[in-house]
Scaffold this motif. Structure first.
Motif, mmCIF file in Angstrom:
data_model
loop_
_atom_site.group_PDB
_atom_site.id
_atom_site.type_symbol
_atom_site.label_atom_id
_atom_site.label_comp_id
_atom_site.label_asym_id
_atom_site.label_seq_id
_atom_site.Cartn_x
_atom_site.Cartn_y
_atom_site.Cartn_z
ATOM 1 N N ASP A 1 0.877 -1.146 0.087
ATOM 2 C CA ASP A 1 -0.072 -0.006 -0.092
ATOM 3 C C ASP A 1 0.904 1.486 -0.124
ATOM 4 O OD1 ASP A 1 -2.685 1.222 0.273
ATOM 5 O OD2 ASP A 1 -2.074 1.768 2.035
ATOM 6 N N THR A 2 0.681 1.912 -0.957
ATOM 7 C CA THR A 2 1.753 3.230 -1.207
ATOM 8 C C THR A 2 0.843 4.497 -0.736
ATOM 9 O OG1 THR A 2 2.904 1.759 -2.910
ATOM 10 C CG2 THR A 2 3.175 4.521 -2.826
ATOM 11 N N CYS A 3 0.509 4.533 0.473
ATOM 12 C CA CYS A 3 -0.232 5.611 1.044
ATOM 13 C C CYS A 3 0.269 6.020 2.248
ATOM 14 C CB CYS A 3 -1.875 5.368 0.829
ATOM 15 S SG CYS A 3 -2.867 6.392 1.266
ATOM 16 N N LEU A 4 -0.154 7.313 2.763
ATOM 17 C CA LEU A 4 0.277 7.788 3.981
ATOM 18 C C LEU A 4 -0.606 7.546 5.104
ATOM 19 C CD1 LEU A 4 2.090 10.942 2.694
ATOM 20 C CD2 LEU A 4 3.221 9.097 3.806
ATOM 21 N N ASP A 5 -1.955 7.282 4.926
ATOM 22 C CA ASP A 5 -2.698 7.434 5.946
ATOM 23 C C ASP A 5 -2.559 6.703 7.328
ATOM 24 O OD1 ASP A 5 -3.504 5.170 4.213
ATOM 25 O OD2 ASP A 5 -5.379 5.039 5.432
ATOM 26 N N ALA B 1 8.709 -4.984 -2.962
ATOM 27 C CA ALA B 1 7.542 -5.066 -3.618
ATOM 28 C C ALA B 1 7.635 -5.283 -5.142
ATOM 29 C CB ALA B 1 6.736 -3.692 -3.273
ATOM 30 N N HIS B 2 6.651 -6.166 -5.634
ATOM 31 C CA HIS B 2 6.688 -6.029 -7.137
ATOM 32 C C HIS B 2 5.710 -5.059 -7.805
ATOM 33 C CE1 HIS B 2 7.725 -10.384 -5.702
ATOM 34 N NE2 HIS B 2 8.284 -10.554 -6.896
ATOM 35 N N LEU B 3 4.666 -4.819 -7.037
ATOM 36 C CA LEU B 3 3.459 -3.828 -7.504
ATOM 37 C C LEU B 3 3.493 -2.870 -6.445
ATOM 38 C CD1 LEU B 3 0.999 -6.056 -9.039
ATOM 39 C CD2 LEU B 3 2.677 -4.734 -10.261
ATOM 40 N N LEU B 4 3.328 -1.637 -6.633
ATOM 41 C CA LEU B 4 3.007 -0.630 -5.752
ATOM 42 C C LEU B 4 1.446 -0.146 -5.828
ATOM 43 C CD1 LEU B 4 6.025 1.463 -5.956
ATOM 44 C CD2 LEU B 4 5.868 -0.489 -4.472
ATOM 45 N N GLY B 5 0.967 -0.499 -4.666
ATOM 46 C CA GLY B 5 -0.588 0.068 -4.720
ATOM 47 C C GLY B 5 -0.890 1.518 -4.373
ATOM 48 N N THR B 6 -1.156 2.469 -5.578
ATOM 49 C CA THR B 6 -1.206 3.877 -5.163
ATOM 50 C C THR B 6 -2.591 4.118 -4.771
ATOM 51 O OG1 THR B 6 -1.450 3.997 -7.494
ATOM 52 C CG2 THR B 6 0.569 4.425 -6.672
ATOM 53 N N SER B 7 -2.883 4.160 -3.338
ATOM 54 C CA SER B 7 -4.380 4.086 -3.072
ATOM 55 C C SER B 7 -4.797 5.551 -2.557
ATOM 56 C CB SER B 7 -4.448 3.172 -1.932
ATOM 57 O OG SER B 7 -3.887 3.673 -1.001
ATOM 58 N N GLY B 8 -3.801 6.538 -2.718
ATOM 59 C CA GLY B 8 -4.026 8.125 -2.265
ATOM 60 C C GLY B 8 -5.098 8.901 -2.731
ATOM 61 N N MET B 9 -5.234 8.677 -4.099
ATOM 62 C CA MET B 9 -6.215 9.498 -4.840
ATOM 63 C C MET B 9 -5.586 11.119 -4.932
ATOM 64 S SD MET B 9 -8.295 7.748 -6.381
ATOM 65 C CE MET B 9 -9.583 8.730 -7.023
ATOM 66 N N MET B 10 -4.216 11.130 -5.077
ATOM 67 C CA MET B 10 -3.594 12.385 -5.268
ATOM 68 C C MET B 10 -3.547 12.467 -6.772
ATOM 69 S SD MET B 10 -3.197 14.016 -2.526
ATOM 70 C CE MET B 10 -4.331 12.942 -1.184
ATOM 71 N N ASP B 11 -3.749 13.586 -7.413
ATOM 72 C CA ASP B 11 -3.733 13.807 -8.915
ATOM 73 C C ASP B 11 -2.250 13.589 -8.965
ATOM 74 O OD1 ASP B 11 -6.189 14.489 -8.915
ATOM 75 O OD2 ASP B 11 -6.084 16.684 -8.804
ATOM 76 N N GLY B 12 -2.065 12.987 -10.124
ATOM 77 C CA GLY B 12 -0.424 12.750 -10.806
ATOM 78 C C GLY B 12 0.351 11.847 -9.844
#
Ligand code: PBG
Length: 329
Positions: A120-124, A162-173
């Motif tokens: 999970d690539t997110c900061l929360d 990690a093989h895959l990064l899950g960008t879950s933060g919904m930031m633009d770009g």
């Protein structure tokens, strides 16, 4: 007088039904989300998700190994730092010794390339305010400052295996920023599973307990409004243009129409996330004897596949993979 066309003919026996089934759920389609927590000696139960725990590094390794031998397609790892390790920037997220990166390294050492390891690539989980990004002076989530944090986090996760990064933060770009940073630093083999269409949902409730979230308020300034359909095309098109390898729709069950449309438009594989609240609803109703648990799980997974998901993230991944792998009926 009597109907000429009789669809019931193909439903007469289990063998006929199996022969004509259009959709199947196979172990390889399922990805198991897992939580690894810092500062605990024993796995810790999550009361709103009976059967799901926050793992120690040891219990994580064992559960992950079991899931892989059951045949799941992959694992998605979330980190739960101690409250003392949370701060405004979520520093523990990019620390190579932060709990998520330690968990990734442990699993990659143990499992190698025998499964697909996702992060999970997110900061929360790591911020003391619980938002998915860093805050500007006025308290709003600062998109571009957050991208710089995501890049640091992504590089650390790639290095942790990690093989895959899950960008879950919904930031633009976010997909473009991470793709660029990976490519320009010799990490072009690390892929991105983009949470492309992610809605602000009441069904994330139990997840907040699962990761010990400190969030006050909601995520409506960055996650999508449940009222919108076309907005998902825009999000998916952007993520594809920025280099997403897989796109995801989340949650699953309240958004099957969106999932269908994304599956019809996407040039890359499509994932859907059956989230914590979906797990909790079925579990709670089954505990009361109101629904047949196993049948409800299988029906829900089948409907997500039927709506177009190639890959389904579900807390039942290991269990369902076990039944599906064993049953030949
Ligand atoms: C963000 C993230 C969340 C989930 C997965 N990644 C929480 C949120 O957006 O509020 C939710 C998963 C679930 O509810 O099962 N790091």
């Amino acid at each position: 007088m009597f109907p000429l066309d009789r669809p019931r003919r193909l439903r007469r026996t289990p063998a006929l039904r199996r022969l004509v089934a259009e959709t199947s759920v196979e172990p390889r389609h399922l990805v198991l989300p897992m939580f690894v927590a810092d500062g605990i000696d024993e796995p810790r139960a999550i009361s709103s998700m009976p059967g799901v725990v926050q793992h120690t590094l040891d219990s994580l390794t064992k559960a992950a190994t079991d899931a892989v031998s059951a045949g799941v397609g992959g694992l998605m790892l979330f980190g739960v730092p101690t409250p003392a390790d949370k701060d405004a920037d979520g520093s523990a997220a990019s620390d190579p010794d932060g709990i998520l990166n330690r968990g990734l390294r442990t699993l990659r050492d143990e499992l190698g390339d025998s499964t697909v390891l996702m992060a999970d690539t997110c900061l929360d989980e790591f911020t003391d305010h619980g938002h998915c990004g860093v805050l500007a002076a006025d308290g709003s989530v600062d998109n571009d400052a957050t991208l710089r944090r995501y890049v640091d986090m992504a590089l650390a996760q790639a290095d942790a295996g990690a093989h895959l990064l899950g960008t879950s933060g919904m930031m633009d770009g976010q997909v473009g920023a991470i793709r660029e940073a990976l490519d320009s630093s010799g990490r072009s083999g690390t892929g991105i599973i983009a949470y492309a269409a992610k809605y602000a949902s009441a069904f994330y409730g139990p997840f907040r307990e699962a990761v010990g979230s400190s969030l006050q308020g909601d995520r409506r300034t960055y996650q999508q409004d449940a009222a919108n359909r076309r907005e998902s095309w825009r999000e998916v098109d952007l993520d594809l243009a920025e280099g997403a390898d897989i796109v995801m729709v989340k949650p699953a069950m309240s958004y099957l129409d969106v999932l269908r449309e994304v599956a019809d438009r996407s040039s890359v594989p499509v994932a859907a996330y059956q989230i914590s609240g979906e797990y909790a609803m079925i579990t709670a109703a089954a505990e009361r004897g109101w629904i047949d648990r196993d049948a409800a799980i299988l029906e829900s997974l089948t409907s997500i596949r039927r709506a177009g998901a190639d890959i389904v993230l579900t807390y039942w991944a290991a269990e369902a993979a076990r039944w599906l792998g064993n049953s030949r009926s």
